[in-house]
Design a protein around this motif. Structure first.
Motif, PDB file in Angstrom:
ATOM      1  N   UNK A   1      31.472  58.800  36.191  1.00 52.07           N
ATOM      2  CA  UNK A   1      32.710  59.088  36.924  1.00 52.07           C
ATOM      3  C   UNK A   1      33.299  57.860  37.598  1.00 52.07           C
ATOM      4  N   UNK A   2      32.585  56.748  37.554  1.00 57.19           N
ATOM      5  CA  UNK A   2      33.112  55.520  38.128  1.00 57.19           C
ATOM      6  C   UNK A   2      32.846  55.344  39.600  1.00 57.19           C
ATOM      7  N   UNK A   3      32.029  56.233  40.195  1.00 59.40           N
ATOM      8  CA  UNK A   3      31.743  56.127  41.614  1.00 59.40           C
ATOM      9  C   UNK A   3      31.130  54.803  42.022  1.00 59.40           C
ATOM     10  N   UNK A   4      30.130  54.310  41.290  1.00 56.45           N
ATOM     11  CA  UNK A   4      29.537  53.019  41.658  1.00 56.45           C
ATOM     12  C   UNK A   4      30.550  51.875  41.653  1.00 56.45           C
ATOM     13  N   UNK A   5      31.490  51.903  40.711  1.00 51.43           N
ATOM     14  CA  UNK A   5      32.481  50.822  40.631  1.00 51.43           C
ATOM     15  C   UNK A   5      33.412  50.879  41.837  1.00 51.43           C
ATOM     16  N   UNK A   6      33.747  52.090  42.270  1.00 51.91           N
ATOM     17  CA  UNK A   6      34.577  52.216  43.473  1.00 51.91           C
ATOM     18  C   UNK A   6      33.840  51.641  44.680  1.00 51.91           C
ATOM     19  N   UNK A   7      32.536  51.937  44.799  1.00 51.84           N
ATOM     20  CA  UNK A   7      31.737  51.356  45.882  1.00 51.84           C
ATOM     21  C   UNK A   7      31.769  49.837  45.799  1.00 51.84           C
ATOM     22  N   UNK A   8      31.570  49.291  44.601  1.00 45.64           N
ATOM     23  CA  UNK A   8      31.509  47.842  44.400  1.00 45.64           C
ATOM     24  C   UNK A   8      32.826  47.174  44.779  1.00 45.64           C
ATOM     25  N   UNK A   9      33.950  47.758  44.403  1.00 47.15           N
ATOM     26  CA  UNK A   9      35.258  47.160  44.675  1.00 47.15           C
ATOM     27  C   UNK A   9      35.542  47.129  46.177  1.00 47.15           C
ATOM     28  N   UNK A  10      35.025  48.102  46.919  1.00 47.94           N
ATOM     29  CA  UNK A  10      35.462  48.287  48.304  1.00 47.94           C
ATOM     30  C   UNK A  10      34.433  47.907  49.365  1.00 47.94           C
ATOM     31  N   UNK A  11      33.195  47.571  48.958  1.00 45.84           N
ATOM     32  CA  UNK A  11      32.152  47.273  49.942  1.00 45.84           C
ATOM     33  C   UNK A  11      31.535  45.903  49.693  1.00 45.84           C
ATOM     34  N   UNK A  12      31.381  45.095  50.742  1.00 50.23           N
ATOM     35  CA  UNK A  12      30.704  43.798  50.571  1.00 50.23           C
ATOM     36  C   UNK A  12      29.256  44.008  50.140  1.00 50.23           C
ATOM     37  N   UNK A  13      28.816  43.220  49.200  1.00 50.69           N
ATOM     38  CA  UNK A  13      27.428  43.271  48.734  1.00 50.69           C
ATOM     39  C   UNK A  13      26.892  41.852  48.604  1.00 50.69           C
ATOM     40  N   UNK A  14      25.561  41.736  48.612  1.00 49.18           N
ATOM     41  CA  UNK A  14      24.928  40.424  48.536  1.00 49.18           C
ATOM     42  C   UNK A  14      24.478  40.054  47.132  1.00 49.18           C
ATOM     43  N   UNK A  15      24.079  41.045  46.346  1.00 46.69           N
ATOM     44  CA  UNK A  15      23.448  40.750  45.062  1.00 46.69           C
ATOM     45  C   UNK A  15      24.355  41.037  43.862  1.00 46.69           C
ATOM     46  N   UNK A  16      25.449  41.742  44.084  1.00 49.73           N
ATOM     47  CA  UNK A  16      26.403  41.988  43.000  1.00 49.73           C
ATOM     48  C   UNK A  16      27.429  40.864  42.931  1.00 49.73           C
ATOM     49  N   UNK A  17      27.830  40.537  41.730  1.00 44.10           N
ATOM     50  CA  UNK A  17      28.946  39.620  41.527  1.00 44.10           C
ATOM     51  C   UNK A  17      30.163  40.143  42.295  1.00 44.10           C
ATOM     52  N   UNK A  18      30.842  39.318  43.101  1.00 39.32           N
ATOM     53  CA  UNK A  18      31.992  39.800  43.862  1.00 39.32           C
ATOM     54  C   UNK A  18      33.127  40.255  42.943  1.00 39.32           C
ATOM     55  N   UNK A  19      33.907  41.267  43.355  1.00 42.32           N
ATOM     56  CA  UNK A  19      35.014  41.744  42.520  1.00 42.32           C
ATOM     57  C   UNK A  19      35.989  40.638  42.127  1.00 42.32           C
ATOM     58  N   UNK A  20      36.304  39.747  43.083  1.00 44.42           N
ATOM     59  CA  UNK A  20      37.264  38.695  42.766  1.00 44.42           C
ATOM     60  C   UNK A  20      36.721  37.721  41.718  1.00 44.42           C
ATOM     61  N   UNK A  21      35.397  37.550  41.678  1.00 42.95           N
ATOM     62  CA  UNK A  21      34.809  36.689  40.662  1.00 42.95           C
ATOM     63  C   UNK A  21      34.885  37.358  39.286  1.00 42.95           C
ATOM     64  N   UNK A  22      34.677  38.678  39.246  1.00 41.33           N
ATOM     65  CA  UNK A  22      34.843  39.396  37.994  1.00 41.33           C
ATOM     66  C   UNK A  22      36.260  39.287  37.472  1.00 41.33           C
ATOM     67  N   UNK A  23      37.238  39.367  38.378  1.00 38.43           N
ATOM     68  CA  UNK A  23      38.633  39.225  37.972  1.00 38.43           C
ATOM     69  C   UNK A  23      38.919  37.807  37.463  1.00 38.43           C
ATOM     70  N   UNK A  24      38.382  36.799  38.154  1.00 38.42           N
ATOM     71  CA  UNK A  24      38.578  35.412  37.710  1.00 38.42           C
ATOM     72  C   UNK A  24      37.948  35.175  36.332  1.00 38.42           C
ATOM     73  N   UNK A  25      36.788  35.800  36.096  1.00 39.77           N
ATOM     74  CA  UNK A  25      36.160  35.656  34.777  1.00 39.77           C
ATOM     75  C   UNK A  25      37.092  36.122  33.671  1.00 39.77           C
ATOM     76  N   UNK A  26      37.753  37.275  33.891  1.00 35.56           N
ATOM     77  CA  UNK A  26      38.678  37.769  32.873  1.00 35.56           C
ATOM     78  C   UNK A  26      39.856  36.817  32.699  1.00 35.56           C
TER      79      UNK A  26
END
Length: 252
Positions: free
Chosen positions: A135-160
């Motif tokens: 359902x995409x719930x984890x991705x919503x969490x990732x986009x909206x919450x700071x994390x230490x071990x996940x690639x940051x959302x802005x870095x994923x966007x820059x990769x594309x």
């Protein structure tokens, strides 16, 4: 000018590992291939890079077969190839950069009560690796919450964006102006959120984001179309706090 069509992979058998597509996922890829075939001009060459997971690879294989079945000249379709810039969301597991599916497998292999920092963070991201993930719930969490071990959302966007920029020279060398890219919802969602300034939610399976490079006043601009929104923007340059050399060399 060239166009890059970003496509989320088809429905997968699960997110608790590196799985392929369900029959419905294969049909989604065939349907998108049929629609795209109608847009490809006779004689046009096409490149088809994809992320390195099984579901993205399977989507690219099915999409390519569908294009051929719809009459696109197979000799004009470039061979499928893996492109690290369009990979899935990544995770730092014991200091090593891995696909999130690898981290899922590592997490499921741990005994109950294991409480390393990365484990607690992964459990906040997802806990069942199936229905919530689909359902995409984890991705919503990732986009909206700071994390230490996940690639940051802005870095994923820059990769594309870097992948899209790199495709310019590949397309030119191949005499092509269109790339069909099978990738993942996480970098696509981050890409859309940073481009349009708002989180537009989870991309559907095989839903496209279209990027037309060079359609503005110079080659450094791009028109991005997603759902009912369109914006013309400069292709971003990674800020100083991202290591451009690492971005350019990752996975190669």
């Amino acid at each position: 000018m060239y166009e890059v069509v970003l496509l989320r992979h088809g429905e997968t058998l699960g997110y608790d590992g590196d799985h392929g597509l369900t029959p419905r996922g294969e049909e989604q890829a065939r349907a998108r291939g049929k629609a795209l075939a109608a847009e490809i001009a006779p004689g046009a060459r096409v490149l088809m890079p994809h992320a390195r997971t099984s579901r993205a690879t399977a989507t690219a294989v099915t999409l390519r077969a569908a294009l051929v079945a719809e009459g696109v000249d197979e000799s004009l379709l470039g061979e499928l190839y893996a492109e690290p810039h369009v990979d899935n969301l990544r995770f730092s597991l014991d200091g090593e950069v891995v696909d999130t599916s690898v981290a899922v497998s590592a997490r499921l292999a741990l005994p109950d009560g294991h409480d390393d920092d990365w484990v607690r963070e992964y459990d906040r991201f997802d806990s069942d690796y199936r229905e919530v993930a689909a359902a995409g719930g984890p991705i919503e969490f990732w986009v909206r919450n700071p994390t230490l071990y996940f690639e940051p959302p802005q870095l994923g966007a820059l990769r594309l964006w870097l992948g899209i920029e790199t495709l310019g020279s590949r397309l030119r060398d191949a005499g092509a102006a269109l790339a069909l890219v099978c990738t993942h919802s996480a970098p696509m969602r981050a890409f859309a959120a940073t481009t349009f300034g708002v989180d537009l939610g989870e991309p559907e399976n095989l839903e496209p984001i279209r990027v037309r490079v060079g359609e503005g006043v110079d080659a450094g601009t791009a028109r991005v179309d997603y759902r009912d929104r369109t914006v013309t923007t400069r292709i971003p340059t990674p800020p100083a706090w991202f290591d451009r050399a690492w971005l350019d060399s990752y996975g190669r």
